[in-house]
Every structure is written in structure tokens, then in C-alpha cells.
Design an enzyme around this catalytic site. Structure first.
Site, PDB file in Angstrom:
ATOM      1  N   LYS A  22      30.389  30.451  29.911  1.00 59.34           N
ATOM      2  CA  LYS A  22      29.633  30.613  28.649  1.00 59.34           C
ATOM      3  C   LYS A  22      29.659  29.325  27.826  1.00 59.34           C
ATOM      4  O   LYS A  22      28.618  28.862  27.348  1.00 59.34           O
ATOM      5  CB  LYS A  22      30.246  31.743  27.820  1.00 59.34           C
ATOM      6  CG  LYS A  22      29.772  31.777  26.366  1.00 59.34           C
ATOM      7  CD  LYS A  22      30.366  32.903  25.572  1.00 59.34           C
ATOM      8  CE  LYS A  22      31.714  32.608  25.012  1.00 59.34           C
ATOM      9  NZ  LYS A  22      31.720  31.839  23.727  1.00 59.34           N
ATOM     10  N   ASN A  23      30.836  28.713  27.681  1.00 57.83           N
ATOM     11  CA  ASN A  23      30.958  27.575  26.771  1.00 57.83           C
ATOM     12  C   ASN A  23      30.406  26.276  27.358  1.00 57.83           C
ATOM     13  O   ASN A  23      30.202  25.310  26.617  1.00 57.83           O
ATOM     14  CB  ASN A  23      32.406  27.419  26.304  1.00 57.83           C
ATOM     15  CG  ASN A  23      32.801  28.585  25.391  1.00 57.83           C
ATOM     16  OD1 ASN A  23      31.926  29.306  24.898  1.00 57.83           O
ATOM     17  ND2 ASN A  23      34.079  28.790  25.198  1.00 57.83           N
ATOM     18  N   ARG A  93      28.446  30.543  17.037  1.00 60.67           N
ATOM     19  CA  ARG A  93      28.946  29.237  16.616  1.00 60.67           C
ATOM     20  C   ARG A  93      28.166  28.131  17.325  1.00 60.67           C
ATOM     21  O   ARG A  93      27.853  27.105  16.740  1.00 60.67           O
ATOM     22  CB  ARG A  93      30.430  29.143  16.961  1.00 60.67           C
ATOM     23  CG  ARG A  93      31.036  27.836  16.540  1.00 60.67           C
ATOM     24  CD  ARG A  93      32.502  27.919  16.271  1.00 60.67           C
ATOM     25  NE  ARG A  93      32.934  26.689  15.664  1.00 60.67           N
ATOM     26  CZ  ARG A  93      32.760  26.394  14.362  1.00 60.67           C
ATOM     27  NH1 ARG A  93      32.182  27.277  13.566  1.00 60.67           N
ATOM     28  NH2 ARG A  93      33.149  25.240  13.867  1.00 60.67           N
ATOM     29  N   CYS A 117      33.432  33.621  16.077  1.00 61.50           N
ATOM     30  CA  CYS A 117      34.651  34.416  15.895  1.00 61.50           C
ATOM     31  C   CYS A 117      35.471  33.895  14.716  1.00 61.50           C
ATOM     32  O   CYS A 117      35.630  32.697  14.536  1.00 61.50           O
ATOM     33  CB  CYS A 117      35.496  34.363  17.167  1.00 61.50           C
ATOM     34  SG  CYS A 117      34.735  35.257  18.524  1.00 61.50           S
ATOM     35  N   ARG A 122      37.612  26.564  11.022  1.00 61.93           N
ATOM     36  CA  ARG A 122      36.560  26.033  11.907  1.00 61.93           C
ATOM     37  C   ARG A 122      35.581  25.135  11.143  1.00 61.93           C
ATOM     38  O   ARG A 122      34.383  25.377  11.106  1.00 61.93           O
ATOM     39  CB  ARG A 122      35.847  27.160  12.630  1.00 61.93           C
ATOM     40  CG  ARG A 122      36.796  28.090  13.366  1.00 61.93           C
ATOM     41  CD  ARG A 122      36.090  29.112  14.195  1.00 61.93           C
ATOM     42  NE  ARG A 122      35.713  28.574  15.506  1.00 61.93           N
ATOM     43  CZ  ARG A 122      35.142  29.335  16.454  1.00 61.93           C
ATOM     44  NH1 ARG A 122      34.848  30.599  16.209  1.00 61.93           N
ATOM     45  NH2 ARG A 122      34.846  28.805  17.630  1.00 61.93           N
ATOM     46  N   GLN A 126      34.392  16.781  11.983  1.00 55.71           N
ATOM     47  CA  GLN A 126      34.369  15.810  13.090  1.00 55.71           C
ATOM     48  C   GLN A 126      32.966  15.659  13.667  1.00 55.71           C
ATOM     49  O   GLN A 126      32.584  14.579  14.112  1.00 55.71           O
ATOM     50  CB  GLN A 126      35.353  16.254  14.190  1.00 55.71           C
ATOM     51  CG  GLN A 126      36.790  16.353  13.717  1.00 55.71           C
ATOM     52  CD  GLN A 126      37.337  15.015  13.217  1.00 55.71           C
ATOM     53  OE1 GLN A 126      37.339  14.045  13.953  1.00 55.71           O
ATOM     54  NE2 GLN A 126      37.756  14.971  11.970  1.00 55.71           N
ATOM     55  N   ASP A 307      41.801  30.203  24.272  1.00 65.49           N
ATOM     56  CA  ASP A 307      40.951  31.376  24.553  1.00 65.49           C
ATOM     57  C   ASP A 307      41.625  32.363  25.507  1.00 65.49           C
ATOM     58  O   ASP A 307      41.061  33.413  25.793  1.00 65.49           O
ATOM     59  CB  ASP A 307      39.605  30.941  25.144  1.00 65.49           C
ATOM     60  CG  ASP A 307      38.740  30.285  24.099  1.00 65.49           C
ATOM     61  OD1 ASP A 307      37.704  29.694  24.465  1.00 65.49           O
ATOM     62  OD2 ASP A 307      39.102  30.332  22.907  1.00 65.49           O
ATOM     63  N   ARG A 401      29.651  39.403  23.932  1.00 66.16           N
ATOM     64  CA  ARG A 401      29.228  38.042  23.604  1.00 66.16           C
ATOM     65  C   ARG A 401      29.626  37.091  24.733  1.00 66.16           C
ATOM     66  O   ARG A 401      28.991  36.072  24.946  1.00 66.16           O
ATOM     67  CB  ARG A 401      29.892  37.569  22.312  1.00 66.16           C
ATOM     68  CG  ARG A 401      29.447  38.315  21.085  1.00 66.16           C
ATOM     69  CD  ARG A 401      29.990  37.689  19.832  1.00 66.16           C
ATOM     70  NE  ARG A 401      29.779  36.244  19.840  1.00 66.16           N
ATOM     71  CZ  ARG A 401      30.221  35.447  18.875  1.00 66.16           C
ATOM     72  NH1 ARG A 401      30.890  35.948  17.872  1.00 66.16           N
ATOM     73  NH2 ARG A 401      29.987  34.152  18.934  1.00 66.16           N
TER      74      ARG A 401
HETATM   75  C1  EPZ Z   1      35.028  25.964  21.208  1.00 64.39           C
HETATM   76  O1  EPZ Z   1      34.989  26.254  19.821  1.00 64.39           O
HETATM   77  C2  EPZ Z   1      34.830  27.290  21.914  1.00 64.39           C
HETATM   78  N1  EPZ Z   1      33.533  27.840  21.533  1.00 64.39           N
HETATM   79  C3  EPZ Z   1      35.939  28.268  21.521  1.00 64.39           C
HETATM   80  O2  EPZ Z   1      35.777  29.424  22.318  1.00 64.39           O
HETATM   81  C4  EPZ Z   1      37.284  27.638  21.868  1.00 64.39           C
HETATM   82  O3  EPZ Z   1      38.297  28.494  21.381  1.00 64.39           O
HETATM   83  C5  EPZ Z   1      37.418  26.262  21.217  1.00 64.39           C
HETATM   84  O4  EPZ Z   1      36.298  25.429  21.602  1.00 64.39           O
HETATM   85  C6  EPZ Z   1      38.700  25.558  21.629  1.00 64.39           C
HETATM   86  O5  EPZ Z   1      38.744  25.421  23.030  1.00 64.39           O
HETATM   87  C7  EPZ Z   1      32.427  27.359  22.157  1.00 64.39           C
HETATM   88  O6  EPZ Z   1      32.510  26.488  23.014  1.00 64.39           O
HETATM   89  C8  EPZ Z   1      31.129  27.966  21.745  1.00 64.39           C
HETATM   90  P1  EPZ Z   1      37.011  23.147  18.453  1.00 64.39           P
HETATM   91  P2  EPZ Z   1      34.918  25.031  18.766  1.00 64.39           P
HETATM   92  O7  EPZ Z   1      36.006  22.374  17.689  1.00 64.39           O
HETATM   93  O8  EPZ Z   1      34.099  23.943  19.331  1.00 64.39           O
HETATM   94  C9  EPZ Z   1      39.303  22.106  14.469  1.00 64.39           C
HETATM   95  C10 EPZ Z   1      35.445  31.657  22.819  1.00 64.39           C
HETATM   96  O9  EPZ Z   1      36.254  32.577  22.758  1.00 64.39           O
HETATM   97  N2  EPZ Z   1      38.099  21.355  14.096  1.00 64.39           N
HETATM   98  O10 EPZ Z   1      37.557  22.588  19.725  1.00 64.39           O
HETATM   99  O11 EPZ Z   1      34.565  25.597  17.454  1.00 64.39           O
HETATM  100  C11 EPZ Z   1      39.055  23.603  14.501  1.00 64.39           C
HETATM  101  O12 EPZ Z   1      39.180  24.159  13.206  1.00 64.39           O
HETATM  102  C12 EPZ Z   1      35.398  30.652  21.692  1.00 64.39           C
HETATM  103  O13 EPZ Z   1      34.669  31.423  23.773  1.00 64.39           O
HETATM  104  C13 EPZ Z   1      38.120  20.566  12.958  1.00 64.39           C
HETATM  105  O14 EPZ Z   1      39.126  20.496  12.263  1.00 64.39           O
HETATM  106  O15 EPZ Z   1      36.449  24.589  18.758  1.00 64.39           O
HETATM  107  C14 EPZ Z   1      40.111  24.084  15.453  1.00 64.39           C
HETATM  108  O16 EPZ Z   1      41.330  24.243  14.737  1.00 64.39           O
HETATM  109  C15 EPZ Z   1      36.321  31.038  20.543  1.00 64.39           C
HETATM  110  N3  EPZ Z   1      37.012  19.874  12.629  1.00 64.39           N
HETATM  111  C16 EPZ Z   1      40.263  22.925  16.443  1.00 64.39           C
HETATM  112  O17 EPZ Z   1      39.664  21.789  15.817  1.00 64.39           O
HETATM  113  C17 EPZ Z   1      35.863  19.930  13.383  1.00 64.39           C
HETATM  114  O18 EPZ Z   1      34.872  19.256  13.040  1.00 64.39           O
HETATM  115  C18 EPZ Z   1      39.546  23.156  17.759  1.00 64.39           C
HETATM  116  O19 EPZ Z   1      38.211  23.499  17.460  1.00 64.39           O
HETATM  117  C19 EPZ Z   1      35.861  20.739  14.536  1.00 64.39           C
HETATM  118  C20 EPZ Z   1      36.987  21.447  14.882  1.00 64.39           C
END
Ligand code: EPZ
Length: 422
Positions: A22-23, A93, A117, A122, A126, A307, A401
């Protein structure tokens, strides 16, 4: 609205085929609009997040031809707008990938702040940092992000957080920029590599995906392609945890064992038998046995995936002894624990939500539970199938989802689970 009715306590046996990731698919669908030629995507998971994103690109004018549940043809030549309607964006998202794709394609984008979610703050700082480094003017205005750039120019940037979303989004914006972009401190998940490979199959020149630094050599234009999505690491890990909790003997087909290494090693550590072959893993847990306790710390790839945190906690709920589960990625990803407590689980979540202590109990009993998010839904399903007695799970639209035909695949393994309308 539907519910799962589950009668647990039955070991599972047989074979299950894992779907496309999915991702990876979400980033690839957004990337597909970067060319004006037709792109064919195969091994697409037929889950609601994917269907919402396809509707979102159709709403801005892209041609979307759903050849089958698992194949779609996309053409971005007919896109007429850079404004993505909040109706779609609020639901998932990954709609934020349209920011990077529209900036890359048209130099403009207006996308509402995404949904997704509720597992933490989130933020998108960045993502915006990366766009601004490419010369993009970005503003957050009444819950939307407005982005505009005259001329995209490659640059060197260092992420403060190894964000999956930001890594993919910046690649999408940089791939047609003038010159070279170097992004350091990137995420290394398999789906990042899949999106980079997809873009390279369209004529992009991206190097280093899967390492700490990605180089994007800007190209004039991209061409059409046909691409098959990698198997879903998290769906596979979920079924592996399912067998560990319910016991039995199940072979997962269409997996990449390398992507499952952190999950496999954790299951081996707690006494579950996992056998790997080229594209399969076989998971065996003898009925009447209890897994050993352990310590889990989620981390960016190749660490233990966040995840998979709810799912491994559902396994450790009935372990011999106490386990510690630390969530290093998101700030509030233990909301499902209160539901597990309804089954008799003994789990203490730390005040700051950073970790929990799981006191293993011999058995848990079925309960009526409410699903708070996608992976929590998978975990509560695992727990209900391992429990003695009947459980009713509400909110299974969360599960749908990210998991295709979840109840059907479970029934085919011998699970007593029915999806019923409320
Ligand atoms: C992706 O979310 C996935 N979603 C999430 O999967 C997954 O949990 C996550 O990556 C981590 O592997 C999709 O790919 C659609 P991140 P994403 O940006 O991109 C912080 C599922 O169950 N952060 O890697 O939103 C953030 O708050 C979903 O399939 C910032 O601080 O995750 C978090 O603490 C749930 N600033 C950490 O980084 C930013 O600009 C990781 O977030 C971006 C993120």
C-alpha cells in the site's frame, strides 16, 4: 458500516498470498502523473486508501482506467488543475504526495493538510523544508498548503527526521528540476526504493534509494512505463504475527524475505519457527505453546517497523513473562491497548506514551472492541482470533484502508470470522 464477529481459539493452517505494498502504491500513483504518457501499474492492492487517491487524481483531470482490481492505467496529460479537493485529502494521509507531484509537473499545488491515522502530531515541516530548498514558495493557508515555483532548481538538503513521506515527496518534486538534488538523512523503507525504481523506469535518474542519501539528477521529461508493485512488508508481517498468536502452520506466498528480516528475527527470538525461501515464508507455532517475552523497539528501516508495533504487542500479550515495547517513531500509537485490556490483557502504558510493559497472561477472552486506527485494527483482530470466545470488532473500515479481503484471507486459513453490517 460493518463489524467483524470473531470466535477465537482456533489455530490457523494453509496458505495466504500477500498483495502489493500500500505505502509503495500510494507514492507510485502520485508519481505516475509526472508524465503525459500512459503508465500501467500492476500488483496494485485493492484497498480504500488506493481507491481514494485514484479518485483524487481523477478529480484534477488525470485519466484513470481501472483495468482490474489489481491493475490501473494512469495518464497525467489531461490534468487541468493543481487544486486537490479536501474531500479526498481529509480521508488519507498520502494525498500529500500530490503536492510533490504537482510541484514537479506544473510548478504549482494547492492541497489541504492531510488526514490519516491519528497516531501522533504528524507535521509536514520536512516536506516543506525540502520543497523550499528547491526554490518553491510554500505557505500554510486555512488548513491547506499553497506551493508555487517559477523554476525548480536542484539543491543539497539534510532532513532533520528520516520521514518516509517527506523523502518520497521531495523526490517527486525534484525529479524534473534543473540540476542535481541531494537529500541526506532520508528514510530507507522498501517502499522508498520501490517509488525510486518506478520513477527510474519512467526515465528519471535517482540513485541511492535505500541508503542514507538519495541523489536525484533532474531530467527534462519522463515517459510512460509498466511497473509491478513490491509485496506488502506490513501485510506479510501482520500474517506472521497472526500465526504466532493463534498458533498453527501457514505459508505466506509473494513476499520478499529480506524486507521481513526484523520481524522474522523477532519471531524466532520468541520461539516461533520461521522458514524462508525465495518468495515465501512459512510460520509455525505449535498449539498449546506460549511465546517467550522480549523487548521491542520500533525504528526506521531496517529496524522493527512502527506499523508492526500493535501486532507484536498482541502476540506478546500471552507470552511467558513480561515484555517491553517502545514506540520511537510516533507519539501516541498505543491507543489500542485499552481495547486489549477489555480481553484481560495486562499492559501498562507509560505516561508519555513512549512505551508499554506487557505482562504476559496465559489466555485472554473475547470482547467487544472499537478500532482506533489501521494497524491497531489488525492487532485487535489478531488478539480476538487468539482469544477464547466471541469478539465483536467495530470500525473495520480502518482495516479496509490497508488490508485487502482481510476476513476472506483469514477464513481461508480456518479462522471463524464474519463481516456483518451494523
Ligand atoms: C508513512 O507515514 C506511512 N504512511 C505510515 O504508515 C508509517 O507508519 C510511517 O511512514 C513510518 O514508517 C504512508 O506511507 C502513507 P513519517 P508518514 O513522515 O510518511 C515525523 C500505515 O499504517 N515527521 O515517516 O506520515 C512524524 O511526526 C501508516 O500504513 C516530522 O516530524 O510517516 C513521525 O513522528 C501509518 N516532520 C516521524 O517523523 C515531517 O515533516 C515519521 O513520520 C514528517 C514526519
Amino acid at each position: 458500516m460493518n463489524q467483524y464477529i470473531i470466535n477465537g481459539g482456533k489455530p490457523l493452517y494453509g496458505d495466504v498470498t500477500i498483495g502489493g505494498a500500500k505505502n509503495a502504491a500510494l507514492g507510485i500513483i502520485a508519481a505516475a502523473i509526472l508524465t503525459d504518457e500512459t503508465v500501467t501499474i500492476e500488483n496494485l492492492p485493492n484497498v480504500s486508501d488506493i481507491n481514494v487517491l485514484l479518485e483524487a487524481i481523477r478529480s484534477i483531470g488525470a485519466t484513470v482506467d481501472r483495468v482490474s482490481d489489481h491493475e490501473v492505467k494512469i495518464c497525467g496529460a489531461t490534468i487541468t488543475s493543481e487544486v486537490v479537493d479536501s474531500e479526498y485529502v481529509q480521508k488519507i494521509r498520502a494525498s500529500y504526495y500530490l503536492l510533490g507531484a504537482l510541484i514537479g509537473k506544473r510548478g504549482k499545488a494547492h492541497v489541504a493538510m492531510p488526514g490519516g491515522c491519528e497516531i501522533g502530531a504528524r507535521p509536514m515541516d520536512q516536506h516543506l523544508k525540502g520543497f523550499r530548498a528547491l526554490g518553491v514558495k510554500c505557505e500554510e493557508l486555512d488548513g491547506s498548503i499553497e506551493a508555487e515555483v517559477e523554476h525548480l532548481k536542484g539543491s543539497h538538503m539534510v532532513l532533520d527526521v528520516s520521514s518516509v513521506g517527506a523523502t518520497i515527496n521531495i523526490m517527486l518534486a525534484a525529479v524534473l528540476a534543473e540540476g542535481t538534488t541531494v537529500i541526506e538523512g532520508v528514510a530507507k523503507e522498501p517502499h522508498i526504493v520501490d517509488v525510486a525504481n518506478f520513477l527510474n523506469s519512467m526515465g528519471a535518474k535517482i540513485r541511492g534509494a535505500g541508503t542514507n542519501a538519495i541523489r536525484v539528477y533532474g531530467t527534462e521529461k519522463l515517459h510512460g512505463t509498466t511497473y509491478s508493485i513490491i509485496p506488502d512488508q506490513i501485510e506479510a508481517g501482520t500474517f506472521m504475527c497472526l500465526v504466532a498468536a493463534t498458533k498453527g502452520d501457514v505459508t505466506l506466498h509473494n513476499v520478499i524475505p529480506k524486507h521481513l528480516e526484523s520481524i522474522t528475527s523477532k519471531l524466532l527470538e520468541i520461539g516461533v519457527n520461521v522458514e524462508e525461501s525465495d518468495e515465501e515464508v512459512r510460520v509455525v507455532a505449535l498449539p498449546g505453546t506460549r511465546v517467550r517475552s522480549t523487548r521491542v523497539q520500533t525504528n526506521v528501516y531496517p529496524g522493527f517497523p512502527t506499523d508492526m508495533q500493535p501486532q507484536i504487542t498482541a502476540v506478546l500479550m500471552c507470552a511467558q513473562g513480561n515484555s517491553d515495547v517502545t514506540e520511537s517513531i510516533f507519539e501516541s500509537r498505543f491507543r489500542y491497548v485499552e481495547q486489549l485490556r477489555k480481553m484481560g490483557a495486562s499492559i501498562d502504558v507509560k505516561e508519555d506514551q513512549s512505551s508499554c510493559k506487557v505482562h504476559g497472561v496465559a489466555a485472554v477472552t473475547g470482547a467487544d472492541m472499537d478500532i482506533p486506527d489501521l494497524r491497531a485494527g489488525a492487532a485487535l483482530t489478531i488478539a480476538a482470533l487468539a482469544a477464547e470466545g466471541r469478539s465483536v470488532l467495530s470500525g473495520i473500515e480502518y482495516i479496509e484502508r490497508g488490508y485487502e479481503d482481510f476476513d476472506l484471507k483469514l477464513r481461508e486459513l480456518g479462522a471463524d470470522i464474519e463481516k456483518v453490517p451494523v
